[in-house]
Design a protein around this motif. Sequence first.
Motif, PDB file in Angstrom:
ATOM      1  N   GLY A  55       0.811  -1.208   0.000  1.00 40.75           N
ATOM      2  CA  GLY A  55       0.000   0.000   0.000  1.00 40.75           C
ATOM      3  C   GLY A  55       0.847   1.261   0.000  1.00 40.75           C
ATOM      4  O   GLY A  55       2.074   1.212  -0.146  1.00 40.75           O
ATOM      5  N   PHE A  56       0.162   2.374   0.169  1.00 41.23           N
ATOM      6  CA  PHE A  56       0.799   3.686   0.221  1.00 41.23           C
ATOM      7  C   PHE A  56       0.226   4.464   1.403  1.00 41.23           C
ATOM      8  O   PHE A  56      -0.977   4.444   1.639  1.00 41.23           O
ATOM      9  CB  PHE A  56       0.487   4.508  -1.051  1.00 41.23           C
ATOM     10  N   LEU A  57       1.097   5.163   2.113  1.00 39.41           N
ATOM     11  CA  LEU A  57       0.685   6.097   3.159  1.00 39.41           C
ATOM     12  C   LEU A  57       1.233   7.467   2.788  1.00 39.41           C
ATOM     13  O   LEU A  57       2.261   7.576   2.120  1.00 39.41           O
ATOM     14  CB  LEU A  57       1.255   5.705   4.527  1.00 39.41           C
ATOM     15  N   ARG A  58       0.545   8.490   3.257  1.00 38.81           N
ATOM     16  CA  ARG A  58       1.113   9.834   3.073  1.00 38.81           C
ATOM     17  C   ARG A  58       0.977  10.628   4.352  1.00 38.81           C
ATOM     18  O   ARG A  58       0.054  10.435   5.142  1.00 38.81           O
ATOM     19  CB  ARG A  58       0.469  10.569   1.910  1.00 38.81           C
ATOM     20  N   ALA A  59       1.937  11.523   4.536  1.00 40.31           N
ATOM     21  CA  ALA A  59       1.905  12.503   5.615  1.00 40.31           C
ATOM     22  C   ALA A  59       1.700  13.850   4.945  1.00 40.31           C
ATOM     23  O   ALA A  59       2.425  14.212   4.022  1.00 40.31           O
ATOM     24  CB  ALA A  59       3.217  12.490   6.391  1.00 40.31           C
ATOM     25  N   PHE A  60       0.666  14.576   5.399  1.00 41.01           N
ATOM     26  CA  PHE A  60       0.392  15.874   4.793  1.00 41.01           C
ATOM     27  C   PHE A  60      -0.093  16.852   5.849  1.00 41.01           C
ATOM     28  O   PHE A  60      -0.504  16.474   6.943  1.00 41.01           O
ATOM     29  CB  PHE A  60      -0.639  15.750   3.660  1.00 41.01           C
ATOM     30  N   TYR A  61      -0.008  18.118   5.503  1.00 44.57           N
ATOM     31  CA  TYR A  61      -0.534  19.193   6.340  1.00 44.57           C
ATOM     32  C   TYR A  61      -1.241  20.171   5.435  1.00 44.57           C
ATOM     33  O   TYR A  61      -1.146  20.090   4.211  1.00 44.57           O
ATOM     34  CB  TYR A  61       0.588  19.874   7.148  1.00 44.57           C
ATOM     35  N   SER A  62      -1.965  21.090   6.024  1.00 41.71           N
ATOM     36  CA  SER A  62      -2.651  22.123   5.249  1.00 41.71           C
ATOM     37  C   SER A  62      -2.028  23.468   5.565  1.00 41.71           C
ATOM     38  O   SER A  62      -1.736  23.768   6.725  1.00 41.71           O
ATOM     39  CB  SER A  62      -4.142  22.154   5.600  1.00 41.71           C
ATOM     40  N   ASN A  63      -1.839  24.284   4.520  1.00 45.29           N
ATOM     41  CA  ASN A  63      -1.289  25.616   4.755  1.00 45.29           C
ATOM     42  C   ASN A  63      -2.409  26.551   5.230  1.00 45.29           C
ATOM     43  O   ASN A  63      -3.551  26.129   5.409  1.00 45.29           O
ATOM     44  CB  ASN A  63      -0.562  26.146   3.511  1.00 45.29           C
ATOM     45  N   MET A  72       5.403  13.660   2.548  1.00 37.67           N
ATOM     46  CA  MET A  72       6.049  12.409   2.140  1.00 37.67           C
ATOM     47  C   MET A  72       4.995  11.378   1.807  1.00 37.67           C
ATOM     48  O   MET A  72       3.934  11.344   2.428  1.00 37.67           O
ATOM     49  CB  MET A  72       6.932  11.880   3.280  1.00 37.67           C
ATOM     50  N   ILE A  73       5.319  10.551   0.842  1.00 35.64           N
ATOM     51  CA  ILE A  73       4.536   9.368   0.512  1.00 35.64           C
ATOM     52  C   ILE A  73       5.454   8.179   0.743  1.00 35.64           C
ATOM     53  O   ILE A  73       6.611   8.184   0.311  1.00 35.64           O
ATOM     54  CB  ILE A  73       4.024   9.409  -0.936  1.00 35.64           C
ATOM     55  N   ALA A  74       4.931   7.180   1.443  1.00 36.17           N
ATOM     56  CA  ALA A  74       5.713   5.973   1.716  1.00 36.17           C
ATOM     57  C   ALA A  74       5.009   4.781   1.097  1.00 36.17           C
ATOM     58  O   ALA A  74       3.778   4.734   1.056  1.00 36.17           O
ATOM     59  CB  ALA A  74       5.878   5.787   3.223  1.00 36.17           C
ATOM     60  N   TRP A  75       5.790   3.846   0.629  1.00 35.39           N
ATOM     61  CA  TRP A  75       5.267   2.653  -0.035  1.00 35.39           C
ATOM     62  C   TRP A  75       6.003   1.443   0.508  1.00 35.39           C
ATOM     63  O   TRP A  75       6.767   1.553   1.476  1.00 35.39           O
ATOM     64  CB  TRP A  75       5.407   2.788  -1.552  1.00 35.39           C
ATOM     65  N   GLU A  76       5.800   0.314  -0.138  1.00 32.70           N
ATOM     66  CA  GLU A  76       6.358  -0.959   0.314  1.00 32.70           C
ATOM     67  C   GLU A  76       7.828  -0.835   0.690  1.00 32.70           C
ATOM     68  O   GLU A  76       8.623  -0.243  -0.030  1.00 32.70           O
ATOM     69  CB  GLU A  76       6.193  -1.980  -0.809  1.00 32.70           C
ATOM     70  N   LEU A 172       0.120  13.824  -6.734  1.00 29.51           N
ATOM     71  CA  LEU A 172       1.452  14.069  -7.301  1.00 29.51           C
ATOM     72  C   LEU A 172       1.781  15.561  -7.304  1.00 29.51           C
ATOM     73  O   LEU A 172       2.908  15.956  -6.987  1.00 29.51           O
ATOM     74  CB  LEU A 172       1.541  13.485  -8.711  1.00 29.51           C
ATOM     75  N   ALA A 173       0.800  16.387  -7.626  1.00 28.43           N
ATOM     76  CA  ALA A 173       1.019  17.837  -7.587  1.00 28.43           C
ATOM     77  C   ALA A 173       1.334  18.291  -6.161  1.00 28.43           C
ATOM     78  O   ALA A 173       2.246  19.099  -5.946  1.00 28.43           O
ATOM     79  CB  ALA A 173      -0.212  18.563  -8.116  1.00 28.43           C
ATOM     80  N   SER A 174       0.602  17.752  -5.195  1.00 23.68           N
ATOM     81  CA  SER A 174       0.832  18.095  -3.797  1.00 23.68           C
ATOM     82  C   SER A 174       2.235  17.682  -3.355  1.00 23.68           C
ATOM     83  O   SER A 174       2.903  18.399  -2.615  1.00 23.68           O
ATOM     84  CB  SER A 174      -0.230  17.417  -2.925  1.00 23.68           C
ATOM     85  N   LEU A 175       2.695  16.528  -3.816  1.00 21.34           N
ATOM     86  CA  LEU A 175       4.040  16.057  -3.492  1.00 21.34           C
ATOM     87  C   LEU A 175       5.103  16.981  -4.087  1.00 21.34           C
ATOM     88  O   LEU A 175       6.147  17.213  -3.481  1.00 21.34           O
ATOM     89  CB  LEU A 175       4.224  14.627  -4.021  1.00 21.34           C
ATOM     90  N   LEU A 176       4.819  17.540  -5.265  1.00 16.72           N
ATOM     91  CA  LEU A 176       5.768  18.437  -5.929  1.00 16.72           C
ATOM     92  C   LEU A 176       5.662  19.886  -5.456  1.00 16.72           C
ATOM     93  O   LEU A 176       6.477  20.728  -5.835  1.00 16.72           O
ATOM     94  CB  LEU A 176       5.554  18.388  -7.445  1.00 16.72           C
ATOM     95  N   GLY A 177       4.620  20.176  -4.679  1.00 17.34           N
ATOM     96  CA  GLY A 177       4.442  21.542  -4.198  1.00 17.34           C
ATOM     97  C   GLY A 177       3.919  22.487  -5.263  1.00 17.34           C
ATOM     98  O   GLY A 177       4.234  23.677  -5.251  1.00 17.34           O
ATOM     99  N   ILE A 178       3.135  21.938  -6.207  1.00 21.52           N
ATOM    100  CA  ILE A 178       2.561  22.764  -7.275  1.00 21.52           C
ATOM    101  C   ILE A 178       1.053  22.517  -7.329  1.00 21.52           C
ATOM    102  O   ILE A 178       0.546  21.585  -6.712  1.00 21.52           O
ATOM    103  CB  ILE A 178       3.206  22.455  -8.654  1.00 21.52           C
TER     104      ILE A 178
END
Length: 191
Positions: A55-63, A72-76, A172-178
């Motif tokens: 699977g995939f997990l992500r850590a995110f916050y809101s500005n 960050m996105i983490a995978w296997e 993917l956009a969120s991961l790239l900061g765009i």
Amino acid sequence: MKHEQLINFLQKYGTVSESEKKNIKNYFTPLQVKKKQILIEKNSPCNKLFFINSGFLRAFYSNDNGKEITRMIAWENRFLTNIGSFKGFTENNETFECLENGEILCITRDHFDILMKSSSNLKNIYADILEMYNALHIKRFEALNTFDLDKKLVHLKQEFPHLIHKLSDTLLASLLGISRETYVRNKKVIL
């Protein structure tokens, strides 16, 4: 069986004894997780470390404008935590979310401390893994802050090719900061 993947991963950094394997199995709890499941809420202590079997997990916050920023996105065969909160240095401002159904292993901060105190070998392995993650974060920080858009997209393709067809354009956009719109308009660079 659920712990073998973690043990095999750790053995890339050093030999893991039978007693260390037993402790790993005792302290890491296997969890079946569902897509969109929240593992840790923003402003809750991040007192857990996750290892992803599948699977995939992500850590995110809101500005301040409410825009989600993926740290960050983490995978296997990857770990995910907020190390500052996990170690008790800072508050946790992130949310931890499952991006698809999967299987993870979870260890609490208290059990992690016990595990580290039980074995200097595991502590050395942890230090090596922490250094690798630190290098990864430095490289990611550089990409986010110094690369132009095309170079960010090439970086995504080179460093995270398996994410491109697995995750949504929004993530993917969120991961790239765009913005999603900017990503969609320019993703031909990586396809």
